[in-house]
Design a protein around this motif. Structure first.
Motif, PDB file in Angstrom:
ATOM      1  N   GLU A 120       0.807  -1.169   0.025  1.00 48.07           N
ATOM      2  CA  GLU A 120       0.123   0.110  -0.048  1.00 48.07           C
ATOM      3  C   GLU A 120       0.866   1.222   0.048  1.00 48.07           C
ATOM      4  OE1 GLU A 120      -2.605  -0.351   3.351  1.00 48.07           O
ATOM      5  OE2 GLU A 120      -3.452  -2.060   2.804  1.00 48.07           O
ATOM      6  N   TYR A 126       0.946   5.268  -0.171  1.00 45.95           N
ATOM      7  CA  TYR A 126       0.136   6.324   0.369  1.00 45.95           C
ATOM      8  C   TYR A 126       0.603   7.639  -0.201  1.00 45.95           C
ATOM      9  CZ  TYR A 126      -2.463   3.173   3.304  1.00 45.95           C
ATOM     10  OH  TYR A 126      -3.489   2.234   3.497  1.00 45.95           O
ATOM     11  N   CYS A 160      -4.477   6.755  -2.467  1.00 47.00           N
ATOM     12  CA  CYS A 160      -3.509   5.353  -2.080  1.00 47.00           C
ATOM     13  C   CYS A 160      -3.203   4.424  -3.511  1.00 47.00           C
ATOM     14  CB  CYS A 160      -4.061   4.548  -1.169  1.00 47.00           C
ATOM     15  SG  CYS A 160      -3.275   3.060  -0.688  1.00 47.00           S
ATOM     16  N   GLY A 202      -2.793   0.513  -4.025  1.00 50.33           N
ATOM     17  CA  GLY A 202      -2.888  -0.576  -3.545  1.00 50.33           C
ATOM     18  C   GLY A 202      -3.694  -0.937  -2.420  1.00 50.33           C
ATOM     19  N   CYS A 203      -4.249   0.026  -2.027  1.00 50.35           N
ATOM     20  CA  CYS A 203      -5.347   0.087  -0.808  1.00 50.35           C
ATOM     21  C   CYS A 203      -6.535  -0.935  -1.496  1.00 50.35           C
ATOM     22  CB  CYS A 203      -5.886   1.111  -0.313  1.00 50.35           C
ATOM     23  SG  CYS A 203      -4.372   2.163   0.439  1.00 50.35           S
ATOM     24  N   LYS A 224      -6.582  -4.151  -3.087  1.00 44.31           N
ATOM     25  CA  LYS A 224      -5.840  -5.178  -3.521  1.00 44.31           C
ATOM     26  C   LYS A 224      -5.893  -5.456  -4.981  1.00 44.31           C
ATOM     27  CE  LYS A 224      -5.755  -7.526   0.861  1.00 44.31           C
ATOM     28  NZ  LYS A 224      -6.034  -8.881   1.516  1.00 44.31           N
ATOM     29  N   THR A 242       0.089  -4.477  -7.244  1.00 42.15           N
ATOM     30  CA  THR A 242       0.628  -4.277  -6.129  1.00 42.15           C
ATOM     31  C   THR A 242       0.872  -5.163  -4.974  1.00 42.15           C
ATOM     32  OG1 THR A 242      -1.675  -3.594  -5.109  1.00 42.15           O
ATOM     33  CG2 THR A 242      -0.469  -1.507  -6.088  1.00 42.15           C
ATOM     34  N   SER A 294       4.473   3.948   3.132  1.00 40.33           N
ATOM     35  CA  SER A 294       4.012   2.727   2.606  1.00 40.33           C
ATOM     36  C   SER A 294       3.526   1.886   3.391  1.00 40.33           C
ATOM     37  CB  SER A 294       5.370   2.218   1.777  1.00 40.33           C
ATOM     38  OG  SER A 294       5.393   3.193   0.564  1.00 40.33           O
TER      39      SER A 294
END
Length: 133
Positions: free
Chosen positions: A68, A70, A75, A77-78, A80, A84, A125
């Motif tokens: 993740e 940021y 964000c 990868g928040c 899924k 990522t 991260s």
């Protein structure tokens, strides 16, 4: 000549010691650092966050990393996704590192593009580790 050798050793040591521990789970340690990446087509290098995974156990393990990344604006990868996450095998005592080229098993992410005025502002991260023998 001695000064040059001392200077080169200092630079090499400083570069290899700037890894920051992010997370540890079941003997798997994940570190990160920010590196400058020369990229064709850009006048100013990009800044990437790269990662190193270390297996401190005496057994081979399958590793899944969920990243993740940021920024003040949002964000990456928040939610899924395959983009990522990284899945790979890590032998006992082995370590693997990502690079600017992102051509290996562990992802790297661009966190700053100085060539673009509207570039997002990186804050931090998070990495989640799952491992199985």
């Amino acid at each position: 000549m001695f000064f040059l050798s001392l200077f080169l050793c200092f630079n090499s040591s400083a570069q290899s010691n700037d890894w920051q521990l992010m997370n540890t789970e079941n003997g798997i340690e994940v570190y990160s650092r920010i590196v400058s990446c020369e990229t064709e087509g850009f006048k100013i290098p990009l800044e990437n966050i790269v990662f190193k995974a270390v297996n401190t156990t005496s057994a081979s393990t399958s590793v899944n990393l969920e990243f993740e990344i940021y920024f003040e604006e949002g964000c990456n990868g928040c939610e899924k996704s395959d983009e990522t996450s990284s899945n790979f095998q890590l032998n006992a005592g082995e370590s693997k590192e990502s690079t600017c080229s992102n051509e290996n098993e562990i992802n790297s992410f661009t966190i700053r593009n100085a060539n673009f005025d509207g570039s997002w502002k990186y804050t931090h991260s998070i990495v989640k580790i799952q491992s199985a023998n």
